[in-house]
Design a protein around this motif. Structure first.
Motif, mmCIF file in Angstrom:
data_model
loop_
_atom_site.group_PDB
_atom_site.id
_atom_site.type_symbol
_atom_site.label_atom_id
_atom_site.label_comp_id
_atom_site.label_asym_id
_atom_site.label_seq_id
_atom_site.Cartn_x
_atom_site.Cartn_y
_atom_site.Cartn_z
ATOM 1 N N ALA A 144 0.822 -1.219 0.000
ATOM 2 C CA ALA A 144 0.000 0.000 0.000
ATOM 3 C C ALA A 144 0.852 1.263 0.000
ATOM 4 C CB ALA A 144 -0.930 -0.009 1.211
ATOM 5 N N SER A 145 2.053 1.195 0.584
ATOM 6 C CA SER A 145 2.900 2.382 0.723
ATOM 7 C C SER A 145 4.092 2.384 -0.228
ATOM 8 C CB SER A 145 3.424 2.481 2.158
ATOM 9 O OG SER A 145 4.266 1.368 2.475
ATOM 10 N N HIS A 146 4.111 1.420 -1.147
ATOM 11 C CA HIS A 146 5.208 1.314 -2.118
ATOM 12 C C HIS A 146 6.552 1.098 -1.426
ATOM 13 C CE1 HIS A 146 2.264 2.512 -5.116
ATOM 14 N NE2 HIS A 146 1.989 3.586 -4.384
ATOM 15 N N GLY A 147 6.559 0.123 -0.512
ATOM 16 C CA GLY A 147 7.809 -0.309 0.102
ATOM 17 C C GLY A 147 8.257 0.469 1.305
ATOM 18 N N LYS A 148 7.331 1.025 2.067
ATOM 19 C CA LYS A 148 7.710 1.871 3.205
ATOM 20 C C LYS A 148 7.244 1.289 4.544
ATOM 21 C CE LYS A 148 7.792 6.079 0.387
ATOM 22 N NZ LYS A 148 9.260 6.004 0.241
ATOM 23 N N ALA A 149 7.315 -0.026 4.673
ATOM 24 C CA ALA A 149 6.910 -0.680 5.924
ATOM 25 C C ALA A 149 8.070 -1.483 6.496
ATOM 26 C CB ALA A 149 5.699 -1.590 5.700
ATOM 27 N N ALA A 150 8.442 -1.189 7.719
ATOM 28 C CA ALA A 150 9.504 -1.905 8.430
ATOM 29 C C ALA A 150 8.895 -3.032 9.263
ATOM 30 C CB ALA A 150 10.286 -0.940 9.317
ATOM 31 N N LEU A 151 9.753 -3.930 9.754
ATOM 32 C CA LEU A 151 9.300 -5.100 10.503
ATOM 33 C C LEU A 151 10.304 -5.454 11.583
ATOM 34 C CD1 LEU A 151 7.419 -7.720 10.670
ATOM 35 C CD2 LEU A 151 9.113 -8.787 9.159
ATOM 36 N N PHE A 152 9.803 -5.695 12.808
ATOM 37 C CA PHE A 152 10.583 -6.321 13.878
ATOM 38 C C PHE A 152 9.888 -7.643 14.193
ATOM 39 C CE2 PHE A 152 11.734 -2.001 16.093
ATOM 40 C CZ PHE A 152 12.455 -1.619 14.968
ATOM 41 N N SER A 153 10.549 -8.774 13.984
ATOM 42 C CA SER A 153 9.917 -10.053 14.288
ATOM 43 C C SER A 153 10.903 -10.977 14.967
ATOM 44 C CB SER A 153 9.392 -10.712 13.008
ATOM 45 O OG SER A 153 10.406 -11.480 12.378
ATOM 46 N N SER A 154 10.414 -12.114 15.441
ATOM 47 C CA SER A 154 11.276 -13.090 16.098
ATOM 48 C C SER A 154 12.160 -13.815 15.094
ATOM 49 C CB SER A 154 10.426 -14.110 16.870
ATOM 50 O OG SER A 154 9.520 -14.757 16.003
ATOM 51 N N VAL A 155 11.851 -13.684 13.807
ATOM 52 C CA VAL A 155 12.653 -14.320 12.766
ATOM 53 C C VAL A 155 13.614 -13.322 12.131
ATOM 54 C CG1 VAL A 155 12.596 -15.553 10.560
ATOM 55 C CG2 VAL A 155 10.861 -16.027 12.295
ATOM 56 N N ASP A 156 13.070 -12.226 11.628
ATOM 57 C CA ASP A 156 13.873 -11.232 10.926
ATOM 58 C C ASP A 156 13.460 -9.822 11.308
ATOM 59 O OD1 ASP A 156 15.451 -12.921 9.135
ATOM 60 O OD2 ASP A 156 13.566 -13.338 8.096
ATOM 61 N N ASN A 157 14.373 -8.892 11.089
ATOM 62 C CA ASN A 157 14.075 -7.463 11.146
ATOM 63 C C ASN A 157 14.296 -6.880 9.762
ATOM 64 O OD1 ASN A 157 13.627 -7.483 13.985
ATOM 65 N ND2 ASN A 157 15.830 -7.367 14.328
ATOM 66 N N CYS A 158 13.426 -5.960 9.374
ATOM 67 C CA CYS A 158 13.532 -5.290 8.083
ATOM 68 C C CYS A 158 13.376 -3.797 8.330
ATOM 69 C CB CYS A 158 12.459 -5.791 7.121
ATOM 70 S SG CYS A 158 12.391 -4.895 5.550
ATOM 71 N N LEU A 159 14.390 -3.015 7.965
ATOM 72 C CA LEU A 159 14.387 -1.584 8.268
ATOM 73 C C LEU A 159 14.236 -0.717 7.033
ATOM 74 C CD1 LEU A 159 17.266 -1.490 10.925
ATOM 75 C CD2 LEU A 159 14.826 -1.981 11.251
ATOM 76 N N ASP A 160 14.128 -1.353 5.863
ATOM 77 C CA ASP A 160 14.006 -0.567 4.636
ATOM 78 C C ASP A 160 12.909 -1.068 3.703
ATOM 79 O OD1 ASP A 160 15.092 -2.922 3.729
ATOM 80 O OD2 ASP A 160 16.882 -2.020 2.832
ATOM 81 N N GLY A 161 12.053 -1.971 4.212
ATOM 82 C CA GLY A 161 10.969 -2.499 3.395
ATOM 83 C C GLY A 161 11.391 -3.546 2.397
ATOM 84 N N GLU A 162 12.689 -3.909 2.410
ATOM 85 C CA GLU A 162 13.190 -4.807 1.371
ATOM 86 C C GLU A 162 14.158 -5.860 1.879
ATOM 87 O OE1 GLU A 162 15.595 -4.485 -2.924
ATOM 88 O OE2 GLU A 162 15.084 -2.679 -1.784
ATOM 89 N N HIS A 163 15.114 -5.480 2.714
ATOM 90 C CA HIS A 163 16.157 -6.400 3.158
ATOM 91 C C HIS A 163 15.859 -6.905 4.577
ATOM 92 C CE1 HIS A 163 18.176 -3.909 0.048
ATOM 93 N NE2 HIS A 163 18.648 -5.082 -0.312
ATOM 94 N N TYR A 164 16.063 -8.217 4.799
ATOM 95 C CA TYR A 164 15.724 -8.856 6.066
ATOM 96 C C TYR A 164 16.975 -9.449 6.694
ATOM 97 C CZ TYR A 164 10.935 -8.367 4.438
ATOM 98 O OH TYR A 164 9.738 -7.842 3.984
ATOM 99 N N GLU A 165 17.148 -9.202 7.987
ATOM 100 C CA GLU A 165 18.275 -9.750 8.728
ATOM 101 C C GLU A 165 17.760 -10.491 9.954
ATOM 102 O OE1 GLU A 165 21.143 -6.798 9.690
ATOM 103 O OE2 GLU A 165 21.560 -6.262 7.591
ATOM 104 N N GLU A 166 18.399 -11.603 10.281
ATOM 105 C CA GLU A 166 17.960 -12.444 11.395
ATOM 106 C C GLU A 166 17.985 -11.669 12.704
ATOM 107 O OE1 GLU A 166 18.911 -16.858 13.347
ATOM 108 O OE2 GLU A 166 20.254 -15.990 11.848
ATOM 109 N N SER A 167 16.949 -11.855 13.501
ATOM 110 C CA SER A 167 16.823 -11.147 14.775
ATOM 111 C C SER A 167 17.235 -12.053 15.927
ATOM 112 C CB SER A 167 15.389 -10.658 14.984
ATOM 113 O OG SER A 167 14.491 -11.748 15.003
ATOM 114 N N ASP A 168 17.489 -11.423 17.083
ATOM 115 C CA ASP A 168 17.891 -12.169 18.278
ATOM 116 C C ASP A 168 16.748 -12.353 19.271
ATOM 117 O OD1 ASP A 168 20.569 -12.514 17.504
ATOM 118 O OD2 ASP A 168 21.081 -10.507 18.206
#
Length: 518
Positions: free
Chosen positions: A141-165
């Motif tokens: 809906a926002s054309h790639g402007k949603a971040a994520l904090f999860s128990s699996v990955d974190n995403c800070l740019d709407g595109e790239h995911y890194e494993e979380s602790d």
């Protein structure tokens, strides 16, 4: 926003956290009696300090950790204990250092939450999947402007995911990542909120624009987590009081109490539910299976027929997660007419969740999943029964349980599975100091069904290999091997250290002769 000694003191006073300011020569409440300091860094690691750092002395902090503080020219620390006997740094002595850290970290990073629409998702199961679904919708809906904090990955740019602790990061880390997300142009943040996040004040002072409560059942009961279910549920319920709008599973246990929480805080409630044909339970958003195979499902939201959906992740319980995500997205401002955004959840895959693999050498299916408690193991077995029950599968469950915490899970995993499977293989999972073998033997001791087989193989790759070889030795039957608890994680935690591990999914791919999941 610049964080200075004076502004830090003012913020702590505003929240009634400051006890006094202590130096080796002075006790005061007036920061004006001390040289003004502007902080250039915040830290909770005494090994990472310099002449501009505000250090938080939290957890099992010891005075000796400050042995190098004066040499590093540390200007100030925040603590519940006076350390003026070991350092000349100014001490901000507080009632609760974790609450202070959350408030001061948010201030140091310029309150990035004010530039985001923040969504918090809690529940005993389904948090991660719902968070990923929601981020997919908001991203579209926002054309790639949603971040994520999860128990699996974190995403800070709407595109790239890194494993979380952690499911929910430490407050300082959370606000630092929020700052990065805002600097990356993010407009939304979707984050999982664990019970521990409220138990140890990782989200203290943070108000969610939309809070989602998926479900509740006993979990995380242990001396170092929650002593009782009441305490666990009470911590979860704090999400309601700290949200501007609540999304609630209408069929959740204790839903009436959660509605009372919302009413007490003047918060509007949107509901969702998973319904079967003929169900009359009212809900604002309803997901219902569309055919006998439960492959597709229909969504109705606030009276609007949003059409038919098909998920890339299997399991009926994920239909409820999809209904939750759509309800959350609507509450966050996504239009029901934005069909492309709403259907973005259909393509979501989460590594290590409901991943299915078919053996090339036998009639065997393996499923790798993060299931780790009674509710999630029950849901997984329900899925196997619904999809494969007609083939009378022999089910092997490869499981362990976390060490030094969540002791209730050990018996509950056994109780959820023992009357529904053919055999257990108990094996290593993450632990602190408890030996893997002790946890496995304890779990084996909880078996009361004399007809279920069990074995203990503490080395996890060997346990998986043994189950595969056993299935191949019985070519006349259909085998389902369920490998739970670790998903796609590439490490096993032993004595608080991450030991490299091939990963359940990769082990199965290798044993099954697959280049990727089937």
């Amino acid at each position: 926003m610049t964080l200075t000694l004076a502004s830090a003191v003012d913020l702590l006073k505003e929240h009634h956290l400051l006890r006094e300011i202590i130096t080796p020569s002075m006790w005061t409440l007036d920061p004006g009696r001390l040289p003004e300091t502007e902080f250039t860094a915040v830290s909770y690691d005494s090994r990472a300090i310099d002449d501009g750092t505000l250090l938080f002395c939290k957890g099992r902090f010891k005075a000796e950790y400050l042995a190098g503080a004066d040499a590093a020219k540390l200007p100030c620390y925040v603590a519940e204990t006076d350390y003026s006997g070991v350092t000349g740094a100014t001490g901000l002595i507080v009632n609760d250092v974790r609450k202070a850290m959350s408030l001061l970290s948010a201030a140091f990073y310029g309150r990035p939450q004010d530039s985001l629409t923040v969504v918090g998702v809690t529940g005993t199961k389904g948090k991660t999947t719902t968070a990923y679904f929601t981020q997919a919708i908001l991203n579209a809906a926002s054309h790639g402007k949603a971040a994520l904090f999860s128990s699996v990955d974190n995403c800070l740019d709407g595109e790239h995911y890194e494993e979380s602790d952690l499911t929910t990061p430490e407050s300082m880390d959370a606000f630092r990542m929020m700052r990065t997300a805002v600097d990356n142009g993010m407009k939304y943040l979707v984050m999982e909120v664990s019970s521990q996040a409220y138990k140890v004040d990782r989200v203290y002072g943070l108000t969610f624009d939309v809070g989602a409560f998926l479900n509740i059942s006993p979990d995380h009961i242990s001396p170092i987590e929650h002593p009782t279910f009441e305490d666990y549920f009470h911590c979860k319920r704090q999400l309601v009081a700290n949200s501007r709008r609540l999304v609630l599973n209408a069929d959740a246990a204790h839903a009436d109490l959660l509605r009372e929480d919302a009413a007490a805080h003047g918060i509007d409630v949107d509901t969702f539910a998973l319904h079967t044909a003929g169900s009359m339970t009212p809900a604002d958003t309803v997901a219902s299976p569309a055919d006998a195979d439960h492959v597709d499902f229909d969504i109705t939201c606030k009276g609007d027929d949003l059409g038919r959906f098909h998920l890339a992740i299997d399991g009926d319980f994920n239909y409820a997660n999809a209904a939750a995500a759509i309800t959350i997205a609507r509450a966050a401002g996504v239009s029901p007419d934005d069909a492309e955004a709403l259907h973005a959840l259909e393509s979501v895959r989460i590594a290590g969740r409901m991943e299915q693999f078919t053996d090339t050498q036998s009639n065997t299916l393996a499923i790798v999943d993060y299931a780790h408690n009674y509710a999630s193991v029950t849901a997984l077995l329900d899925f196997v029964d619904e999809r494969y029950g007609a083939r009378s599968p022999h089910i092997t469950l490869i499981t362990g349980s976390a060490g030094n915490k969540a002791y209730d899970r050990r018996e509950e995993i056994v109780r959820a599975a023992q009357d529904r499977i053919g055999s257990f293989v108990f094996t290593a999972e993450d632990t602190d100091t408890e030996p893997f073998i002790d946890i496995c033997m304890q779990m084996q001791g909880y078996i009361t069904n004399k007809d279920v087989a069990s074995t203990v193989i503490s080395d996890r790759p060997t346990a998986i290999t043994s189950a595969v070889y056993d299935a191949r030795a019985h070519q006349d039957r259909f085998d389902v091997i369920l490998i739970i608890g670790k998903g796609d994680e590439r490490w096993i935690k032993e004595h608080n250290k991450h030991v490299p591990f091939e990963g359940d999914d990769r082990i199965i791919e290798r044993l099954f002769g697959l280049g990727g999941n089937a």
